[in-house]
Scaffold this motif. Structure first.
Motif, PDB file in Angstrom:
ATOM      1  N   SER A   1     -21.009  41.833 -11.327  1.00 49.52           N
ATOM      2  CA  SER A   1     -20.458  42.514 -12.493  1.00 49.52           C
ATOM      3  C   SER A   1     -19.365  41.682 -13.161  1.00 49.52           C
ATOM      4  CB  SER A   1     -19.916  43.884 -12.086  1.00 49.52           C
ATOM      5  OG  SER A   1     -18.929  43.753 -11.085  1.00 49.52           O
ATOM      6  N   THR A   2     -18.541  40.995 -12.360  1.00 50.65           N
ATOM      7  CA  THR A   2     -17.503  40.138 -12.942  1.00 50.65           C
ATOM      8  C   THR A   2     -18.122  38.959 -13.667  1.00 50.65           C
ATOM      9  OG1 THR A   2     -16.024  40.764 -11.128  1.00 50.65           O
ATOM     10  CG2 THR A   2     -15.397  38.851 -12.445  1.00 50.65           C
ATOM     11  N   SER A   3     -19.198  38.391 -13.108  1.00 50.18           N
ATOM     12  CA  SER A   3     -19.876  37.270 -13.768  1.00 50.18           C
ATOM     13  C   SER A   3     -20.456  37.707 -15.106  1.00 50.18           C
ATOM     14  CB  SER A   3     -20.976  36.724 -12.855  1.00 50.18           C
ATOM     15  OG  SER A   3     -21.697  35.696 -13.501  1.00 50.18           O
ATOM     16  N   ILE A   4     -21.029  38.913 -15.146  1.00 57.76           N
ATOM     17  CA  ILE A   4     -21.568  39.424 -16.409  1.00 57.76           C
ATOM     18  C   ILE A   4     -20.454  39.566 -17.438  1.00 57.76           C
ATOM     19  CG2 ILE A   4     -22.650  41.428 -17.490  1.00 57.76           C
ATOM     20  CD1 ILE A   4     -24.214  41.834 -14.896  1.00 57.76           C
TER      21      ILE A   4
ATOM     22  N   LEU B   1     -11.889  26.954  -8.424  1.00 59.81           N
ATOM     23  CA  LEU B   1     -12.105  28.251  -9.055  1.00 59.81           C
ATOM     24  C   LEU B   1     -13.046  28.149 -10.244  1.00 59.81           C
ATOM     25  CD1 LEU B   1     -11.354  31.271  -9.235  1.00 59.81           C
ATOM     26  CD2 LEU B   1      -9.436  30.624 -10.697  1.00 59.81           C
ATOM     27  N   ARG B   2     -13.067  26.999 -10.929  1.00 57.43           N
ATOM     28  CA  ARG B   2     -13.920  26.844 -12.120  1.00 57.43           C
ATOM     29  C   ARG B   2     -15.399  27.009 -11.775  1.00 57.43           C
ATOM     30  NH1 ARG B   2     -13.823  24.488 -17.221  1.00 57.43           N
ATOM     31  NH2 ARG B   2     -15.851  23.627 -17.875  1.00 57.43           N
ATOM     32  N   ASN B   3     -15.792  26.544 -10.610  1.00 53.85           N
ATOM     33  CA  ASN B   3     -17.199  26.575 -10.231  1.00 53.85           C
ATOM     34  C   ASN B   3     -17.619  27.907  -9.627  1.00 53.85           C
ATOM     35  OD1 ASN B   3     -17.406  23.838 -10.978  1.00 53.85           O
ATOM     36  ND2 ASN B   3     -16.624  23.202  -8.976  1.00 53.85           N
ATOM     37  N   ASN B   4     -16.661  28.635  -9.094  1.00 52.08           N
ATOM     38  CA  ASN B   4     -17.027  29.878  -8.414  1.00 52.08           C
ATOM     39  C   ASN B   4     -15.788  30.754  -8.276  1.00 52.08           C
ATOM     40  OD1 ASN B   4     -18.587  31.739  -7.117  1.00 52.08           O
ATOM     41  ND2 ASN B   4     -18.511  30.739  -5.131  1.00 52.08           N
ATOM     42  N   GLY B   5     -15.945  32.064  -8.493  1.00 52.69           N
ATOM     43  CA  GLY B   5     -14.833  32.989  -8.273  1.00 52.69           C
ATOM     44  C   GLY B   5     -14.498  33.065  -6.796  1.00 52.69           C
ATOM     45  N   MET B   6     -13.339  33.614  -6.495  1.00 49.25           N
ATOM     46  CA  MET B   6     -12.925  33.694  -5.096  1.00 49.25           C
ATOM     47  C   MET B   6     -12.136  34.972  -4.847  1.00 49.25           C
ATOM     48  SD  MET B   6      -9.857  30.818  -4.961  1.00 49.25           S
ATOM     49  CE  MET B   6     -11.006  29.502  -5.308  1.00 49.25           C
ATOM     50  N   PHE B   7     -12.206  35.408  -3.573  1.00 48.88           N
ATOM     51  CA  PHE B   7     -11.405  36.536  -3.134  1.00 48.88           C
ATOM     52  C   PHE B   7     -10.072  36.009  -2.613  1.00 48.88           C
ATOM     53  CE2 PHE B   7     -14.275  40.073  -3.490  1.00 48.88           C
ATOM     54  CZ  PHE B   7     -15.531  39.485  -3.446  1.00 48.88           C
ATOM     55  N   THR B   8      -9.004  36.732  -2.924  1.00 45.22           N
ATOM     56  CA  THR B   8      -7.665  36.274  -2.565  1.00 45.22           C
ATOM     57  C   THR B   8      -7.254  36.796  -1.197  1.00 45.22           C
ATOM     58  OG1 THR B   8      -6.474  38.183  -3.495  1.00 45.22           O
ATOM     59  CG2 THR B   8      -7.093  36.403  -5.011  1.00 45.22           C
ATOM     60  N   THR B   9      -6.081  36.332  -0.765  1.00 43.32           N
ATOM     61  CA  THR B   9      -5.468  36.896   0.429  1.00 43.32           C
ATOM     62  C   THR B   9      -4.748  38.188   0.049  1.00 43.32           C
ATOM     63  OG1 THR B   9      -3.501  35.543   0.043  1.00 43.32           O
ATOM     64  CG2 THR B   9      -5.194  34.635   1.495  1.00 43.32           C
TER      65      THR B   9
ATOM     66  N   PHE C   1      -5.820  43.150  -2.353  1.00 45.01           N
ATOM     67  CA  PHE C   1      -6.391  41.824  -2.553  1.00 45.01           C
ATOM     68  C   PHE C   1      -7.338  41.885  -3.743  1.00 45.01           C
ATOM     69  CE2 PHE C   1     -10.823  41.915  -1.044  1.00 45.01           C
ATOM     70  CZ  PHE C   1     -10.851  43.141  -0.406  1.00 45.01           C
ATOM     71  N   PHE C   2      -7.641  40.723  -4.321  1.00 43.45           N
ATOM     72  CA  PHE C   2      -8.305  40.680  -5.608  1.00 43.45           C
ATOM     73  C   PHE C   2      -9.486  39.703  -5.573  1.00 43.45           C
ATOM     74  CE2 PHE C   2      -4.616  42.748  -7.448  1.00 43.45           C
ATOM     75  CZ  PHE C   2      -3.589  42.290  -6.632  1.00 43.45           C
ATOM     76  N   TYR C   3     -10.335  39.826  -6.591  1.00 40.68           N
ATOM     77  CA  TYR C   3     -11.372  38.838  -6.863  1.00 40.68           C
ATOM     78  C   TYR C   3     -11.082  38.272  -8.253  1.00 40.68           C
ATOM     79  CZ  TYR C   3     -15.827  36.637  -7.855  1.00 40.68           C
ATOM     80  OH  TYR C   3     -16.799  35.736  -8.179  1.00 40.68           O
ATOM     81  N   ILE C   4     -10.946  36.955  -8.350  1.00 40.57           N
ATOM     82  CA  ILE C   4     -10.588  36.305  -9.610  1.00 40.57           C
ATOM     83  C   ILE C   4     -11.684  35.344 -10.013  1.00 40.57           C
ATOM     84  CG2 ILE C   4      -9.193  34.569  -8.385  1.00 40.57           C
ATOM     85  CD1 ILE C   4      -7.454  34.374 -10.882  1.00 40.57           C
ATOM     86  N   ALA C   5     -12.044  35.369 -11.307  1.00 38.87           N
ATOM     87  CA  ALA C   5     -13.066  34.467 -11.848  1.00 38.87           C
ATOM     88  C   ALA C   5     -12.586  33.963 -13.202  1.00 38.87           C
ATOM     89  CB  ALA C   5     -14.401  35.199 -11.993  1.00 38.87           C
ATOM     90  N   PRO C   6     -12.862  32.686 -13.531  1.00 37.07           N
ATOM     91  CA  PRO C   6     -12.415  32.127 -14.815  1.00 37.07           C
ATOM     92  C   PRO C   6     -13.349  32.532 -15.957  1.00 37.07           C
ATOM     93  CG  PRO C   6     -13.579  30.459 -13.585  1.00 37.07           C
ATOM     94  CD  PRO C   6     -13.543  31.674 -12.689  1.00 37.07           C
ATOM     95  N   ILE C   7     -12.791  32.602 -17.166  1.00 34.12           N
ATOM     96  CA  ILE C   7     -13.584  32.792 -18.381  1.00 34.12           C
ATOM     97  C   ILE C   7     -13.742  31.410 -19.017  1.00 34.12           C
ATOM     98  CG2 ILE C   7     -13.741  33.936 -20.617  1.00 34.12           C
ATOM     99  CD1 ILE C   7     -11.901  36.105 -19.519  1.00 34.12           C
TER     100      ILE C   7
ATOM    101  N   PHE D   1     -14.768  24.896 -26.333  1.00 32.61           N
ATOM    102  CA  PHE D   1     -16.045  24.911 -25.622  1.00 32.61           C
ATOM    103  C   PHE D   1     -15.922  24.249 -24.247  1.00 32.61           C
ATOM    104  CE2 PHE D   1     -20.488  25.279 -25.140  1.00 32.61           C
ATOM    105  CZ  PHE D   1     -20.945  24.097 -24.561  1.00 32.61           C
ATOM    106  N   SER D   2     -16.466  24.940 -23.243  1.00 34.36           N
ATOM    107  CA  SER D   2     -16.503  24.473 -21.863  1.00 34.36           C
ATOM    108  C   SER D   2     -15.109  24.376 -21.247  1.00 34.36           C
ATOM    109  CB  SER D   2     -17.209  23.118 -21.759  1.00 34.36           C
ATOM    110  OG  SER D   2     -17.476  22.804 -20.411  1.00 34.36           O
ATOM    111  N   GLN D   3     -14.121  25.055 -21.835  1.00 36.30           N
ATOM    112  CA  GLN D   3     -12.770  25.096 -21.279  1.00 36.30           C
ATOM    113  C   GLN D   3     -12.484  26.498 -20.741  1.00 36.30           C
ATOM    114  OE1 GLN D   3      -9.825  23.771 -24.063  1.00 36.30           O
ATOM    115  NE2 GLN D   3     -10.970  21.948 -24.693  1.00 36.30           N
ATOM    116  N   ILE D   4     -11.577  26.556 -19.784  1.00 34.43           N
ATOM    117  CA  ILE D   4     -11.146  27.853 -19.260  1.00 34.43           C
ATOM    118  C   ILE D   4     -10.205  28.486 -20.272  1.00 34.43           C
ATOM    119  CG2 ILE D   4      -9.885  29.033 -17.437  1.00 34.43           C
ATOM    120  CD1 ILE D   4     -10.864  26.971 -15.479  1.00 34.43           C
TER     121      ILE D   4
END
Length: 609
Positions: A67-70, A153-161, A173-179, A188-191
């Motif tokens: 859902s976060t990727s979407i 983080l750019r290539n894949n989201g991650m779960f935090t501590t 704790f959280f799940y973070i993903a870049p836009i 273009f192609s930047q976070i």
């Protein structure tokens, strides 16, 4: 000494003695083998239960990832993170992003809150509870910054501590993903931003606690820093298990027996597929794993002792020339050993051999009865579970149509945005909000939610009448987190539009205000500058407010009086005769409806879903 020189009696006793010794050794070997098999079976059972828990957790984490990727790959959310046009952010990409976040949160109970930050520091959020305040603390910014600075983080989201909120003494704790901008702009192609999802720790805890292992077993969810995220042991959260987790991974997966506080414990570990370095750890007392096998062990010991005693009796019979009955019994026992359950021993004599044969037959009869009873019990349990599943399926079917309509409205909104019809998108978006709000199961909602529903309705009216009327809301901020019965104010606002302002050519005004009056009650006023009512009409309507339902619905009652009477009587039934609706109106000058209800503070730990 040669055995041939011994008396026949001594030879028979010698043979019997060696037979008893041999049988005892075999019984001990069987007991040892049975114990090992029991522990292996118990370990496999524990492994299966942990595997089920791991799959559930991986499913939850995968849903959050997908859902976060979407969301981060959505075109409008990427526009929201880079566009500088405030109008477009407020009425185009912003509402869509907020609706998508609300949708993600409402359909995933493991999500407590979602925040989108762009690189310019602008923020859009959807929170399920007061715990979401942690997003606005400096400590959160410091905590999440190191993940934003992580190149992986750019290539894949991650779960935090774990982040501990000292103010509320809670852990999150959280799940973070870049836009990453992919719409072809200058970035273009930047976070261009980040999407952070707060995971519901209580739901994770509940997932662990609902795992059925043994009464005194302990189950942990451990992150890649060896921090306990959830556990059946309430005192274990935040502790470290490095000493146990330092063992070989393959060994831990198959189960490692160890001793803790003088008790034999089986430790098993399984890694999560959706979160690197995260693991599910179980500690199960060995004696509990094999507890259900203890009766079988006792039976085996009892049967072994019984057989040894039987051998002693048979030795005595040999001594008394009873070889035929004994041999007959041995032959019959061989048939029983071939699992011919219909066979029964023949009672060839009335002495001890005959009694033994009768007891064995009775035991086999009881075993057949027990097997038959167990089969019937299992059949009844299966029928009961099947009926329960059918009832649950029917309950789920009854929920399909509302969700289908809600998703359809969202789909129409997306199509309107796609084809540039902003009015269609706004109307369907507002209708979606109103519909979702109207089907909520909660009887009491936050005043903020009721006002959001009114605002959505006002947006529809503004579009429909091309901003013919001036509408505004002025409600004290102190009221927003208080509670109110659902759908109390919106029907009154609708009456003001259709029975007051709609009959005017132009220039009408509608105002919704709210505050706490001198008596300490919550007071709302919905006033319009519409047509108003004649004195006799007003008197008739005020009289009808106190009528019962049967009186209100007889011939020719206007819908406005029925709706206001329903709201008035509903408030009186809930809170008493001092609360309800008051109406003041002057012909050609307008109407004011006053709604009075007690102060209802938010319950501790409650959330607006």
């Amino acid at each position: 000494m040669k055995t041939s020189k011994l008396k026949l009696k001594h030879q028979i006793w010698l043979i019997f003695f060696f037979s008893v010794v041999l049988f005892t050794v075999m019984e001990l070997y069987f007991f040892y083998s049975f114990s090992n098999l029991t522990q292996k079976r118990a370990a496999n059972y524990g492994n299966q239960m942990i595997e089920q828990t791991r799959r559930k957790i991986d499913t939850v984490f995968n849903d959050i990832r997908v859902s976060t990727s979407i969301a981060v790959n959505s075109k409008l959310i990427q526009e929201f993170s880079v566009v500088d046009d405030d109008y477009k952010r407020a009425f185009d990409s912003g509402p869509y992003a907020l609706d998508l976040m609300e949708y993600m949160r409402s359909f995933n109970s493991y999500v407590n809150g979602i925040v989108i930050n762009d690189i310019q520091g602008r923020r859009l959020y959807s929170l399920a509870s007061a715990s979401g305040d942690i997003f606005f603390l400096n400590r959160y910014d410091t905590f999440i910054r190191r993940y934003k600075e992580d190149p992986s983080l750019r290539n894949n989201g991650m779960f935090t501590t774990i982040l501990k909120d000292d103010r509320t003494e809670t852990e999150q704790f959280f799940y973070i993903a870049p836009i990453v901008e992919a719409i072809g702009g200058i970035h273009f192609s930047q976070i261009t931003g980040y999407c952070t999802v707060m995971v519901n720790m209580e739901k994770m805890q509940g997932l662990v606690e609902n795992t059925e292992l043994t009464p005194n077993s302990t189950l942990y969810i451990v992150n890649n820093q060896d921090e306990v995220i959830a556990s059946t042991d309430s005192n274990a959260r935040g502790t470290l298990l490095r000493e146990v987790l330092s063992m070989d991974k393959d060994t831990l997966r198959n189960g490692v027996p160890t001793t803790i506080d003088g008790e034999d414990i089986l430790v098993q570990v399984m890694g999560l597929e959706q979160a690197d370095g995260w693991r599910v750890v179980s500690m199960i007392p060995v004696h509990e794993l094999t507890a259900d096998m203890n009766p079988m062990r006792k039976v085996s010991i009892t049967v072994g002792i019984g057989i040894i005693l039987s051998m002693i009796l048979m030795g005595s019979f040999f001594m008394n020339n009873l070889m035929r009955p004994v041999m007959g019994l041995v032959m019959d026992m061989k048939k029983v050993g071939r699992r011919d359950m219909s066979f029964r021993l023949k009672v060839r004599s009335t002495n001890e051999v005959g009694l033994l044969a009768g007891d064995i037959n009775r035991m086999m009869d009881e075993m057949e009865d027990m097997a038959r009873d167990m089969f019937n019990t299992q059949a009844r349990l299966y029928e009961s579970e099947l009926g329960q599943k059918q009832a649950e399926f029917s309950a789920l079917q009854s929920q399909i149509n509302p969700h289908f309509l809600y998703n359809t409205l969202n789909c129409i909104s997306s199509i309107g945005l796609e084809y540039g019809s902003r009015e269609i998108a706004q109307i369907t978006s507002c209708m979606s909000k109103i519909f979702r709000y109207s089907i909520k199961k909660d009887d009491l909602v936050r005043i903020r939610e009721e006002l959001d529903c009114i605002q959505a309705y006002m947006n529809i009216v503004s579009i429909r009448y091309d901003n013919k009327f001036h509408m505004e809301m002025d409600v004290d901020d102190a009221l927003l987190e208080m509670r109110t019965p659902k759908m109390i104010l919106q029907p009154i606002v609708e009456n003001s539009v259709y029975h007051g302002l709609e009959r005017m050519d132009a220039g009408g005004r509608l105002r919704v205000s709210g505050s706490v009056d001198i008596n300490g009650d919550v007071c709302f006023e919905i006033s319009d500058t519409g047509r108003g009512m004649q004195p006799e009409e007003l008197a008739d309507l005020q009289a009808k407010l106190n009528m019962g339902y049967a009186e209100r619905t007889h011939d020719g009652q206007p819908r406005v009086s029925i709706g206001l009477s329903n709201i008035h009587n509903r408030l009186r039934l809930l809170f008493g005769d001092n609360y309800g609706i008051g109406i003041e109106s002057r012909f050609n000058q307008g109407t004011t409806v006053t709604v009075r209800l007690p102060v209802l503070l938010d319950r501790p730990g409650s959330s607006a879903d």
